[in-house]
Scaffold this active site. Structure first.
Site, PDB file in Angstrom:
ATOM      1  N   THR A 171       0.829  -1.215   0.000  1.00  0.00           N
ATOM      2  CA  THR A 171       0.000   0.000   0.000  1.00  0.00           C
ATOM      3  C   THR A 171       0.860   1.261   0.000  1.00  0.00           C
ATOM      4  OG1 THR A 171      -1.839  -1.084   1.071  1.00  0.00           O
ATOM      5  CG2 THR A 171      -1.553   1.235   1.606  1.00  0.00           C
ATOM      6  N   ARG A 199     -14.592  -6.213  -0.247  1.00  0.00           N
ATOM      7  CA  ARG A 199     -13.906  -5.981   1.037  1.00  0.00           C
ATOM      8  C   ARG A 199     -13.245  -4.598   1.037  1.00  0.00           C
ATOM      9  NH1 ARG A 199      -8.466  -4.458   2.566  1.00  0.00           N
ATOM     10  NH2 ARG A 199      -8.026  -5.290   4.616  1.00  0.00           N
ATOM     11  N   VAL A 200     -13.410  -3.856   2.112  1.00  0.00           N
ATOM     12  CA  VAL A 200     -12.766  -2.555   2.248  1.00  0.00           C
ATOM     13  C   VAL A 200     -11.942  -2.576   3.533  1.00  0.00           C
ATOM     14  CG1 VAL A 200     -13.156  -0.071   2.566  1.00  0.00           C
ATOM     15  CG2 VAL A 200     -14.617  -1.370   1.000  1.00  0.00           C
ATOM     16  N   GLY A 201     -10.709  -2.073   3.443  1.00  0.00           N
ATOM     17  CA  GLY A 201      -9.839  -2.053   4.625  1.00  0.00           C
ATOM     18  C   GLY A 201      -9.814  -0.690   5.289  1.00  0.00           C
ATOM     19  N   ASP A 202      -8.700  -0.384   5.921  1.00  0.00           N
ATOM     20  CA  ASP A 202      -8.565   0.880   6.657  1.00  0.00           C
ATOM     21  C   ASP A 202      -8.258   2.074   5.760  1.00  0.00           C
ATOM     22  OD1 ASP A 202      -6.028  -0.523   6.144  1.00  0.00           O
ATOM     23  OD2 ASP A 202      -5.111   1.232   7.065  1.00  0.00           O
ATOM     24  N   GLY A 223      -0.710  -1.864   6.501  1.00  0.00           N
ATOM     25  CA  GLY A 223      -0.751  -3.087   7.293  1.00  0.00           C
ATOM     26  C   GLY A 223      -2.091  -3.770   7.127  1.00  0.00           C
ATOM     27  N   VAL A 224      -2.469  -4.540   8.092  1.00  0.00           N
ATOM     28  CA  VAL A 224      -3.717  -5.303   7.969  1.00  0.00           C
ATOM     29  C   VAL A 224      -4.901  -4.420   8.376  1.00  0.00           C
ATOM     30  CG1 VAL A 224      -4.958  -7.347   8.754  1.00  0.00           C
ATOM     31  CG2 VAL A 224      -2.501  -7.461   8.317  1.00  0.00           C
ATOM     32  N   GLY A 225      -5.699  -4.051   7.370  1.00  0.00           N
ATOM     33  CA  GLY A 225      -6.780  -3.092   7.562  1.00  0.00           C
ATOM     34  C   GLY A 225      -7.770  -3.485   8.639  1.00  0.00           C
TER      35      GLY A 225
HETATM   36  N1  ASP Z   1      -3.972  -1.494   4.826  1.00  0.00           N
HETATM   37  C1  ASP Z   1      -4.279  -2.091   3.552  1.00  0.00           C
HETATM   38  C2  ASP Z   1      -5.614  -2.786   3.644  1.00  0.00           C
HETATM   39  O1  ASP Z   1      -5.835  -3.488   4.606  1.00  0.00           O
HETATM   40  C3  ASP Z   1      -3.257  -3.066   3.063  1.00  0.00           C
HETATM   41  C4  ASP Z   1      -1.796  -2.674   3.226  1.00  0.00           C
HETATM   42  O2  ASP Z   1      -1.461  -1.699   3.880  1.00  0.00           O
HETATM   43  O3  ASP Z   1      -0.926  -3.359   2.661  1.00  0.00           O
HETATM   44  O4  ASP Z   1      -6.380  -2.690   2.730  1.00  0.00           O
END
Ligand code: ASP
Length: 321
Positions: A171, A199-202, A223-225
């Site tokens: 990202t 799916r939508v992340g952060d 990171g992990v949204g």
């Molecule tokens: N934060 C992003 C998401 O979860 C992914 C990433 O940062 O690599 O969509």
């Protein structure tokens, strides 16, 4: 105060070959230049938009045309942008065929009364402003992706699929301060690999994947949204950036606290506080960054977690590299 741009190309493993590293660093360098150019004649907001758009165009990071596809092989993009001066924000999620979703996010902020537009509706706005351009996963990437996904189908639950399949992809995001002290932040992503459609992340959620507030600071996360959005990481970082603690220790404290709740190796952040102090921290193996100061040096790095103390000192002293 001299304007500054601090950007990231993602927090993750960054276990890549020398060639890949050079391609990524080149993309980061170009993005720093694009941001610096925008800062010279515009604002912090222009700088984060241009830096992020440049990384979206690079095709070597998880954004724009180069992004991870969802589990069906379709690229669905999320992006958000925030102006620290007015506390306005704009974002788009799950959009297809918009190579520069960060520009669309800015349009949502400036041309509509809304903050977040998704999918079809966002794509219609993109068409109205010439930001729509059909594109698909390239044949080579589709082949790699299909081979990778075959390993998992029938063997595991969807929740056990890995969140990445091409190690160099991550990202992108940027924070900036201009010579009037205005702050801005933006983030853009294809999300996690093997995500479900929709799916939508952060990344497009204000306070989660990005946040900016003059007088406090600006932050962009990677990171992990699913963890970052529940923790509202960027909001917490920015709220604490005005405190007496050093910006680096603010990032460390918040990311370690997220780790305490959701587990290790889930997040990284870049930030600039209202005095213009840059900071970078990640709980993942490494984070790719680029930094530029309007009247001085630039630096790009894929910094390992154990080298972050050193990196933060180099950034503060504006030592080029
Ligand atoms: N934060 C992003 C998401 O979860 C992914 C990433 O940062 O690599 O969509």
């Amino acid at each position: 105060m001299a304007g500054k741009v601090l950007l990231h190309g993602g927090a993750g493993e960054w276990n890549i070959s020398k060639d890949e590293e050079e391609r990524v660093k080149d993309a980061l360098r170009k993005a720093v230049m694009a941001g610096m150019k925008a800062l010279k004649k515009g604002s912090a907001l222009d700088a984060v938009e241009e830096s992020v758009a440049s990384m979206e165009d690079s095709s070597v990071l998880n954004a724009g045309r180069g992004a991870y596809p969802n589990i069906e092989g379709d690229i669905e993009l999320d992006a958000g942008i925030m102006d620290g001066k007015t506390l306005s924000a704009g974002a788009v999620a799950s959009v297809r065929n918009v190579p520069n979703p960060v520009r669309l996010a800015r349009l949502v902020m400036e041309k509509t009364q809304h903050v977040l537009l998704v999918a079809d509706g966002a794509e219609r706005l993109a068409k109205g402003f010439s930001l729509y351009e059909a594109f698909k996963l390239s044949t080579a990437r589709k082949k790699r992706y299909t081979a990778e996904i075959r390993k998992f189908i029938g063997q595991k639950w969807i929740k056990d699929l890995p969140i990445a399949f091409e190690k160099h992809l991550d990202t992108v995001g940027a924070v900036a301060i201009d010579d009037e002290g205005n702050l801005a932040a933006a983030t853009s992503t294809g999300g996690t690999a093997f995500k479900l459609p929709g799916r939508v992340g952060d990344s497009p959620i204000p306070g989660a994947g990005f946040y900016a507030s003059n007088g406090h600071g600006a932050a962009s996360a990677s990171g992990v949204g699913e963890a970052i959005m529940k923790y509202l990481l960027c909001m917490k970082v920015v709220a604490s950036l005005g405190s007496l603690a050093s910006p680096f220790s603010v990032l460390k404290t918040e990311i370690n606290s997220l780790r305490g709740v959701y587990g290790p190796e889930l997040a990284g952040v870049v930030a600039i506080d209202s005095r213009g102090v840059p900071s970078v921290y990640t709980d993942t193996k490494a984070i790719a960054i680029g930094y530029g100061v309007a009247d001085g040096s630039t630096r790009v790095d894929i910094a390992r977690k154990e080298k972050l103390d050193e990196l933060n000192t180099l950034l503060i002293r504006q030592i080029p590299g």
